[in-house]
Design a protein around this motif. Structure first.
Motif, short mmCIF file in Angstrom:
data_model
loop_
_atom_site.label_atom_id
_atom_site.label_comp_id
_atom_site.label_asym_id
_atom_site.label_seq_id
_atom_site.Cartn_x
_atom_site.Cartn_y
_atom_site.Cartn_z
N THR A 159 32.10 37.73 41.61
CA THR A 159 32.03 39.13 41.34
C THR A 159 31.12 40.11 41.82
OG1 THR A 159 29.42 37.34 40.46
CG2 THR A 159 31.66 37.47 39.16
N GLU A 204 36.63 34.14 37.75
CA GLU A 204 35.95 35.43 36.78
C GLU A 204 35.34 36.84 37.57
OE1 GLU A 204 34.12 31.87 38.91
OE2 GLU A 204 35.16 31.03 37.73
N PHE A 256 37.76 38.66 35.22
CA PHE A 256 36.73 38.81 33.99
C PHE A 256 35.37 40.03 33.61
CE2 PHE A 256 38.16 34.84 32.35
CZ PHE A 256 38.33 34.53 31.23
N LEU A 257 35.25 40.80 35.41
CA LEU A 257 33.92 40.87 35.90
C LEU A 257 34.70 42.27 35.69
CD1 LEU A 257 31.25 41.91 35.46
CD2 LEU A 257 31.50 41.66 37.91
N TYR A 275 34.62 45.80 32.69
CA TYR A 275 33.96 47.53 33.37
C TYR A 275 35.08 48.23 32.87
CZ TYR A 275 30.63 45.32 36.38
OH TYR A 275 29.03 44.74 37.63
N LYS A 309 35.07 48.67 29.47
CA LYS A 309 33.56 50.01 28.90
C LYS A 309 34.19 51.14 29.69
CE LYS A 309 28.75 49.12 31.22
NZ LYS A 309 27.76 49.14 32.22
N LEU A 336 42.35 34.27 26.94
CA LEU A 336 40.63 35.46 26.73
C LEU A 336 41.25 36.90 27.60
CD1 LEU A 336 39.04 32.38 27.46
CD2 LEU A 336 38.66 33.54 25.41
N LYS A 379 41.98 41.64 25.44
CA LYS A 379 41.21 42.50 25.74
C LYS A 379 42.39 43.59 26.76
CE LYS A 379 36.49 40.69 25.91
NZ LYS A 379 35.51 40.30 26.70
N GLN A 430 25.68 34.47 37.93
CA GLN A 430 26.75 35.24 37.78
C GLN A 430 28.15 34.18 37.23
OE1 GLN A 430 25.62 34.96 41.46
NE2 GLN A 430 24.07 36.59 40.45
N GLU A 431 28.44 32.89 37.40
CA GLU A 431 29.96 32.48 36.58
C GLU A 431 29.54 31.80 35.46
OE1 GLU A 431 31.84 28.79 38.88
OE2 GLU A 431 30.56 28.03 37.67
N ILE A 463 29.30 35.26 32.65
CA ILE A 463 30.61 35.47 32.92
C ILE A 463 31.37 34.70 31.48
CG2 ILE A 463 33.22 35.67 33.61
CD1 ILE A 463 31.94 37.74 34.93
N TYR A 464 31.35 33.81 31.70
CA TYR A 464 31.60 32.69 30.46
C TYR A 464 30.56 32.69 29.07
CZ TYR A 464 34.36 31.36 34.11
OH TYR A 464 36.01 31.45 34.56
N LEU A 484 31.22 35.85 27.54
CA LEU A 484 32.54 35.22 26.54
C LEU A 484 32.75 34.40 25.29
CD1 LEU A 484 35.37 34.42 29.53
CD2 LEU A 484 35.77 36.27 28.05
N GLU A 510 30.48 37.12 22.93
CA GLU A 510 31.30 37.41 21.78
C GLU A 510 31.71 37.23 20.38
OE1 GLU A 510 34.21 39.05 24.77
OE2 GLU A 510 32.78 39.99 25.78
N PHE A 564 25.13 41.22 34.70
CA PHE A 564 25.84 43.00 34.47
C PHE A 564 25.45 44.67 34.00
CE2 PHE A 564 28.40 39.09 35.36
CZ PHE A 564 28.36 38.51 36.91
N GLU A 565 24.91 44.31 33.47
CA GLU A 565 24.30 45.47 32.55
C GLU A 565 24.06 45.67 33.03
OE1 GLU A 565 25.79 45.44 29.17
OE2 GLU A 565 26.70 43.71 29.04
#
Lengths: 330, 330, 330, 330
Positions: A128, A156, A159-160, A164, A167, A195, A199, C187-188, C191-192, C195, C198, C216-217
């Motif tokens: 990430t 991961e 997914f990140l 982004y 977003k 998963l 998206k 980080q991992e 991510i999960y 997910l 959500e 990550f926001e």
């Protein structure tokens, strides 16, 4: 007909993420690999090939990936640069990982196989911290390839990147590219593929790949239902490939288009999918009708399978146009 | 002068155990690997090279090892057979392991390097069930190479082979062949190298390799003390190599011999040690004086470093004799 | 006020999924564990405690989890049965995994710590084949606990259970329960967690847990923004706990409620969150106003922290009502 | 009768190396563990028990081992200190390892079992850097327990300790203590057990343990041949235990002694071997006749199996003498 909003305020067209590796293609073909004596080295890996193909067609392409800190990694980086890809999204592995290898065997045009080296590979070490939000917000489209989901931390990282992209209004292409050998089992694979697919705007895969993803569903092997499943999520276009029988594309708007394949002198089958994807994406990004984009993709695939490499053989727009003028569909 | 009892009632001369792999030698040399475009495939791995070299010299050679169940593994097996090695001691991996690879880079004769692929390799999957007591009792000599000690279950297979060899009066050669990248750390390495060396008749290694093995000792970098240490155990001959400065061999009887190297046109440095070992062993097995065996080894090494491959370049007796007539030592 | 549709056509109320383990609580407290001489054994693990708590309150509860094939696993299964939980969703590990352990140390009411044994635990071996769509379609609500996401194949099993829940209109509660030691890195984890979150209807966690998820926001430590983020997805209620400062709950409808904690004689702090969750869920499933459910949760937590165990101490409705009559909030 | 040279110029009598762990003994016995509700904590692990037993008998004992950096590790260290063991040879793990656990179940005196927690344990993290040559040269005898050979780096640490012991004339006792669950397979086990046994002065094990070690031999289950095998290496005494049928000890000088077991009220069978070993070693270190040392060992074993713990139950010389006066052999 289909609705993909490629934002005009971006400096890049297409950014690929995931597998970057080396193809070692047998110099002697139409024989088993035991009898080949030498191999030629090319950059490979499905999303790398697609990004290179897109660049060859004139798209401003970039790549988010990790390369090994050795001669193979430096060769990849250099090759991408020379082919006009932006490499500022590449990271260097510092764990002693190696570059993935694919030795190709061409026994006959119909009998091709690959011997893979995928242990401890640098591309799956992408994490990430290697994914820049700023980089992704600069592109119109992101291309995700399924092999990058096979292991942590690469999974991961993807997914990140997808988060982004959503977003910042980046259109996301998902090329399934499922390779069983890098996964623990089909169940795990299906969970993560689904998963991601939920998206994505455009999903491209073979019938077999969609079957794998539908193992927890009550329906089976039904292209229409496959497409409808994803239109309930974010998809605008779903392309299902049926090998020599051509492919079918569905749009959320309710249309579908079929496309055949072109007659050509086949050397090997590798690279057909990557060539198709790069040229089809090129068509969509130029706002072409779906069937024109699909035909452009098929032509590109035909060109690549008549040549020795994948990446190096990716055609220019002119080559494809010339091919289209002189060829006929089966 | 030295006492090695090669039993006359054996059907084989020399059996190697351990690493079998593939060398991929850059076809373009005197440049960095980033700039090479193709590689030629050879069988490689130090003990494989030595066993092939011995067979080239006319010894009845065999090999105990494990190969991958793929094109690379089959190529190795086929090559050994074609080169008159007995392959009945080879086992086939059933775990999905790959063949180890060594990509060679020849920047200049002085600047050679190897890019290794050693993750999940078949040769280190050799296990005790693959080692036949019956096979070992049929040979005059066993050659152990240190790389096979780097991981389980190969390490235990080697310990078992060594036990069988001792039980049946087989002379054991130990070629240290220390490659740091396959080991966890130097301490672990030294422990197992020493446990093996204690029971071997002839130990051959570089000064640096013996240094690694002596890290728990109070003495340092003293060839004489190194040799004496092993004479307290089972060794009859200890050979310590000093690169371009030649080598020195000690015997339990208290003698020592020095040997220089021959002038030659060097293409690359790979394979010198393996060629030396095969020809030196050939000399000892023919009962030659120590210095004659050492000179024969040096000549063989000089021939191999002037050629592109290691295994394929291993010379015949005639080639070495011709070389000896026309060359002069430095 | 909030919209959670608990389907009346289901035979179970609440099914938990994830961690099932053993608590070994020091019999001697107010001292370091070095000085304790014996431990009492209880069933533990956050989602197990919540499911047991819910059953104690009269809900029909079940559990999807995996237990070790040994005395510890059988003890857990037996305890759940005796406490009126449906155990038909439990699977038995066949890989030689052990039951996770939590040794508790109670130095003082303010200084409690846990010594965890989480290597090779059975609960993280739960896999997709252990998750029955039929079982999930029979429940009104599913409780997911974050620790089950820490490793494969448990992580994928939870994603599948969540998919089935969404498909069949099951309300999903997500109790974050983040335990750093079972994860590779933050980080991992984020991510999960994201997910999963959500797709959940009710998310319950501490401020620190939400901080981890928001790494990550661009926003930071803002309860309101945290809640809004999840209302853009599927959430109806978001509860953020601030330890002794009480908790705040937001609803998608735009309301928020604060709740304090009750004065009580604290023995240890373990189990407070699990007691809160079980009783809060009980309130929501009975259609109570948000603040009444929160108060009920706080009372339950106060009862548990005054007792020696977590699971065994889970109160009945009567106990909580009695407590509420006699206690006062801080 | 037997020749063991315990050097008088040493400051310690016996140093153990290897497993240090925690026993959690069921407080309620004569029932399955599912029905026990609490456990009492003791220091455990075979070599730890033997070293504690030796200290209880008055020997100056020490230990080379690694403990976890948590409450369990500190408890072990403290307990050893309080029992007059020198703890300067202990190292502290810094990798997050845990202390091994052994939950004991006493269904009946004849039906005892152990539930082991051996994943990621600190004792197997002992490495060569934790083994001090200086420490070993200060002791008369070293006790090696086979469980420490089960994994790297502990295995290599033991090989190094053994080398130092041989170098400095330290008598080496090898208590086989084979526990299948910590090993990959029996072949691997036999290889390393044999490599250690070759250099030890006294080897103590059950018939089954010697069987495991002899799997590559042509003879089977023959106590005499077992003993002779080791007398060809360094052994002076070989003790083979036959459970309730007593044990037999052989000496290199050609004698053998049998010893029965004492009648006693058995609570559980754990700890019998460790008690025997500590007292037998005590006898040998005092120069007793073989049969007297064996009887002393048997008495010690009988005392320990009538009590709840292993380590804590280790008897003093006076207790054993009292027992011997009042008991009779079966």
């Amino acid at each position: 007909m289909y609705h993909l909003d490629f934002r005009s305020d971006r400096s890049m067209d297409l950014v690929g993420i995931g597998r970057l590796c080396i193809d070692l293609n047998a110099d002697q073909f139409n024989r088993p690999m035991e009898e080949t004596t030498s191999f030629t080295k090319y950059v490979g890996g499905s999303p790398a090939n697609i990004a290179i193909g897109a660049a060859r067609l004139g798209l401003k392409s970039g790549f988010i990936g990790k390369v090994s800190d050795d001669q193979m990694g430096r060769f990849i980086q250099q090759y991408l640069k020379e082919n006009n890809l932006d490499v500022s999204g590449l990271s260097l592995d510092d764990t002693g990982a190696v570059t993935g290898l694919a030795f190709t065997e061409i026994k006959s045009p119909e009998e091709c196989s690959i011997l893979m080296y995928r242990d401890n590979v640098a591309d799956l070490k992408l994490d990430t911290s290697n994914v820049s939000e700023e980089y992704i917000r600069q592109t119109k489209a992101l291309l995700i390839s399924g092999t990058a989901l096979a292991a942590s931390p690469s999974r991961e990282a993807v997914f990140l990147a997808l988060d982004y992209a959503k977003k910042h209004g980046v259109v996301v292409f998902f090329d399934l590219d499922y390779r069983a050998y890098t996964w623990n089992n089909e169940q795990e694979t299906a969970i993560y593929y689904n998963l991601i697919a939920e998206k994505c705007d455009v999903i491209i895969g073979t019938r077999e790949e969609f079957d794998m993803m539908e193992q927890f569903e009550s329906f089976r092997q039904d292209d229409h239902q496959t497409a409808q499943k994803w239109f309930h999520y974010a998809a605008e276009i779903v392309v299902i490939k049926h090998g020599e029988a051509g492919s079918i594309a569905y749009t959320k708007e309710g249309k579908s288009e079929r496309s055949g394949i072109f007659k050509t002198k086949v050397l090997k089958t590798f690279g057909a999918g990557d060539a198709y994807a790069s040229s089809f994406i090129y068509g969509l990004m130029n706002g072409w009708e779906l069937n024109r984009a699909m035909e452009f993709g098929s032509a590109s695939a035909s060109i690549v399978i008549s040549k020795h490499s994948c990446s190096e053989a990716m055609p220019t727009v002119e080559e494809i146009q010339t091919f289209l003028k002189t060829s006929r569909k089966e």
